[in-house]
Motif scaffolding. Structure first.
Motif, mmCIF file in Angstrom:
data_model
loop_
_atom_site.group_PDB
_atom_site.id
_atom_site.type_symbol
_atom_site.label_atom_id
_atom_site.label_comp_id
_atom_site.label_asym_id
_atom_site.label_seq_id
_atom_site.Cartn_x
_atom_site.Cartn_y
_atom_site.Cartn_z
ATOM 1 N N HIS A 17 -33.266 11.229 58.686
ATOM 2 C CA HIS A 17 -33.650 9.701 58.685
ATOM 3 C C HIS A 17 -33.149 9.115 59.903
ATOM 4 C CE1 HIS A 17 -34.367 9.752 53.932
ATOM 5 N NE2 HIS A 17 -35.209 10.741 54.602
ATOM 6 N N ASN A 18 -32.261 9.720 60.756
ATOM 7 C CA ASN A 18 -31.815 8.956 61.959
ATOM 8 C C ASN A 18 -31.627 9.980 63.091
ATOM 9 O OD1 ASN A 18 -29.086 9.830 61.537
ATOM 10 N ND2 ASN A 18 -28.366 7.517 61.897
ATOM 11 N N ASP A 47 -32.275 -5.460 59.285
ATOM 12 C CA ASP A 47 -32.617 -3.903 59.482
ATOM 13 C C ASP A 47 -32.905 -3.339 58.219
ATOM 14 O OD1 ASP A 47 -29.442 -3.555 60.420
ATOM 15 O OD2 ASP A 47 -30.349 -1.961 59.425
ATOM 16 N N ARG A 48 -32.067 -3.839 57.093
ATOM 17 C CA ARG A 48 -32.281 -3.219 55.783
ATOM 18 C C ARG A 48 -32.465 -4.182 54.747
ATOM 19 N NH1 ARG A 48 -26.952 1.395 55.492
ATOM 20 N NH2 ARG A 48 -27.648 2.370 57.335
ATOM 21 N N ARG A 90 -37.672 5.623 53.866
ATOM 22 C CA ARG A 90 -38.009 6.707 54.784
ATOM 23 C C ARG A 90 -38.398 8.217 54.169
ATOM 24 N NH1 ARG A 90 -33.655 5.075 59.486
ATOM 25 N NH2 ARG A 90 -34.781 3.408 60.263
ATOM 26 N N LEU A 100 -36.668 2.253 66.515
ATOM 27 C CA LEU A 100 -36.425 1.289 65.366
ATOM 28 C C LEU A 100 -35.532 0.237 66.655
ATOM 29 C CD1 LEU A 100 -36.025 -0.155 62.817
ATOM 30 C CD2 LEU A 100 -33.756 1.034 62.875
ATOM 31 N N ASP A 115 -35.183 6.382 65.160
ATOM 32 C CA ASP A 115 -34.256 5.389 65.769
ATOM 33 C C ASP A 115 -34.683 5.122 67.379
ATOM 34 O OD1 ASP A 115 -32.759 4.538 63.796
ATOM 35 O OD2 ASP A 115 -30.810 5.605 64.274
ATOM 36 N N GLU A 118 -21.655 3.832 62.174
ATOM 37 C CA GLU A 118 -22.160 4.943 61.655
ATOM 38 C C GLU A 118 -22.878 5.785 62.621
ATOM 39 O OE1 GLU A 118 -23.270 2.284 60.295
ATOM 40 O OE2 GLU A 118 -25.255 2.342 60.005
ATOM 41 N N SER A 119 -23.687 4.989 63.632
ATOM 42 C CA SER A 119 -24.494 5.649 64.574
ATOM 43 C C SER A 119 -24.864 4.795 65.618
ATOM 44 C CB SER A 119 -25.960 5.633 63.682
ATOM 45 O OG SER A 119 -26.634 4.257 63.708
ATOM 46 N N PHE A 151 -26.116 9.311 57.526
ATOM 47 C CA PHE A 151 -26.463 8.522 59.004
ATOM 48 C C PHE A 151 -25.736 9.095 59.936
ATOM 49 C CE2 PHE A 151 -28.995 5.119 56.670
ATOM 50 C CZ PHE A 151 -30.447 5.389 57.047
ATOM 51 N N PRO A 193 -33.371 2.287 54.051
ATOM 52 C CA PRO A 193 -33.867 3.127 55.075
ATOM 53 C C PRO A 193 -33.974 4.562 54.444
ATOM 54 C CG PRO A 193 -31.912 2.313 55.899
ATOM 55 C CD PRO A 193 -32.173 1.480 54.753
ATOM 56 N N TRP A 219 -27.298 3.868 66.909
ATOM 57 C CA TRP A 219 -28.428 2.569 66.845
ATOM 58 C C TRP A 219 -27.622 1.389 66.106
ATOM 59 C CZ3 TRP A 219 -29.553 -0.797 63.187
ATOM 60 C CH2 TRP A 219 -30.702 -1.582 63.419
ATOM 61 N N ARG A 220 -26.685 1.629 65.331
ATOM 62 C CA ARG A 220 -25.905 0.598 64.864
ATOM 63 C C ARG A 220 -24.867 -0.100 65.750
ATOM 64 N NH1 ARG A 220 -27.024 -2.151 60.843
ATOM 65 N NH2 ARG A 220 -27.662 -0.026 59.730
HETATM 66 O O1 AHR Z 1 -30.799 0.569 58.935
HETATM 67 C C1 AHR Z 1 -31.001 1.221 59.898
HETATM 68 C C2 AHR Z 1 -30.435 2.570 60.135
HETATM 69 O O2 AHR Z 1 -29.127 2.294 59.900
HETATM 70 C C3 AHR Z 1 -30.605 3.336 61.356
HETATM 71 O O3 AHR Z 1 -31.805 4.017 61.520
HETATM 72 C C4 AHR Z 1 -29.514 4.387 61.198
HETATM 73 O O4 AHR Z 1 -29.301 5.010 62.619
HETATM 74 C C5 AHR Z 1 -28.448 3.335 60.844
HETATM 75 O O5 AHR Z 1 -27.576 3.560 60.376
#
Ligand code: AHR
Length: 320
Positions: free
Chosen positions: A220-221, A113-114, A168, A269, A249, A36-37, A192, A164, A39-40
């Motif tokens: 949030h991201n 991470d979560r 957040r 992050l 992020d 999705e991002s 995200f 998150p 960062w992911r």
């Molecule tokens: O769980 C972390 C979050 O998940 C990140 O901040 C975001 O970019 C990702 O989708």
């Protein structure tokens, strides 16, 4: 290997068992949320790299954002008899049964991470940042930056039900509590993603006098922030100036935006959650060392004062 793991698993879950030999995890299943991002994507790349460097065979499963796919992947990892499982859980609830199945099969699970709402005895450890603190850092930056001026904030939330998104939000609200000049006037999920960040920001701008009534965006991201920056520009406003932008992020594109004056701050992050996770698994499998339930990574605030061009380059070389 299985005998050894059985022994350490028993030890970790309360029984006393003698450890007879030393071994490393050979095969690890990784249930990733999706892509999705930015960062992911970086977390996926770095997890694969870390596994390769350590000679670990990584079985990778992309859940395309769906919890049912993650549950199916974990069941398949259990059936294949992997030595350990990494799980980046898309949402916080609904994991009890499958985590219990892994525990019954004596396969240690490490969360990446979560967080999950399940009993902590159902997983070995969790590697991640303090997600509430991240929100607080972002909120504190805004409180300090607007210092007593009226500031109407729009918020782009992460995936509904994910830790998150929940934490957040909580952290940011904590930071602005008691500062009556700073108020969240609109808040909606952008899941995200960059595309939804843009789309939701367009509706915020429309609803708030074409953006004239918005002082700041809290996303949030970073990906949602980058999408929103595009929407702000298309509305004829200057992101970073007419509308302040703070997010979380530390992906390369947000540093590009900060360098261009189109974003103001991000809370980093680290995408390398797998390094500490594999270290914990190795110690556990070598001699039964039980890690703490939470292995915390850093959350650092970056602004224009922190060499955004250099940070962009640094991240580009890191696996983003
Ligand atoms: O769980 C972390 C979050 O998940 C990140 O901040 C975001 O970019 C990702 O989708």
């Amino acid at each position: 290997m299985r005998n050894f793991l059985t022994a350490v698993a028993l030890a970790a879950f309360g029984a006393s068992a003698a450890l007879s030999q030393t071994a490393l995890a050979q095969t690890v299943g990784f249930s990733q949320i999706g892509s999705e991002s930015g960062w992911r994507a970086a977390e996926t790349t770095l997890t694969k790299q870390q596994a390769e460097e350590r000679g670990i065979t990584l079985k990778f499963s992309d859940a395309q954002q769906k919890q049912e796919n993650q549950i199916a992947a974990i069941r398949s990892f259990i059936a294949q008899g992997v030595d350990a499982i990494l799980l980046a859980p898309v949402v916080a609830t609904g994991w009890d049964s499958v985590l219990k199945e892994a525990k019954d099969a004596e396969i240690p699970v490490v969360l990446l991470d979560r967080q999950v709402d399940s009993d902590k005895s159902l997983y070995l450890t969790a590697v991640g940042s303090d997600l509430v603190h991240e929100g607080e850092v972002a909120g504190q930056w805004l409180v300090d930056h607007v210092a007593g001026k009226e500031c109407r904030v729009v918020e782009l939330q992460g995936t509904t039900g994910s830790s998150p998104a929940i934490d957040r939000k909580t952290g940011f609200e904590k930071a602005i509590a008691g500062h009556d000049n700073v108020k969240i006037v609109r808040s909606q999920t952008g899941d995200f993603t960059r595309a939804q960040g843009k789309e939701v920001m367009e509706s915020f701008l429309q609803a708030e006098g074409r953006g004239q009534n918005i002082c700041a965006l809290y996303a949030h991201n970073d990906d949602m922030a980058v999408g929103a920056i595009q929407a702000i520009k298309e509305a004829g406003l200057k992101p970073g100036d007419d509308i302040l932008v703070v997010s979380i992020d530390g992906v390369p594109d947000i540093f590009k935006a900060i360098a261009a004056g189109e974003a103001n701050a991000t809370v980093e992050l680290t995408p390398n959650m797998a390094g500490p996770a594999f270290d914990a698994l190795k110690a556990y499998m070598d001699d039964g060392t039980v890690p703490p339930k939470f292995i915390q990574t850093d959350s650092k605030l970056y602004t224009k004062a922190d060499d955004p061009e250099g940070e962009y380059e640094r991240r580009k070389n890191l696996g983003y």
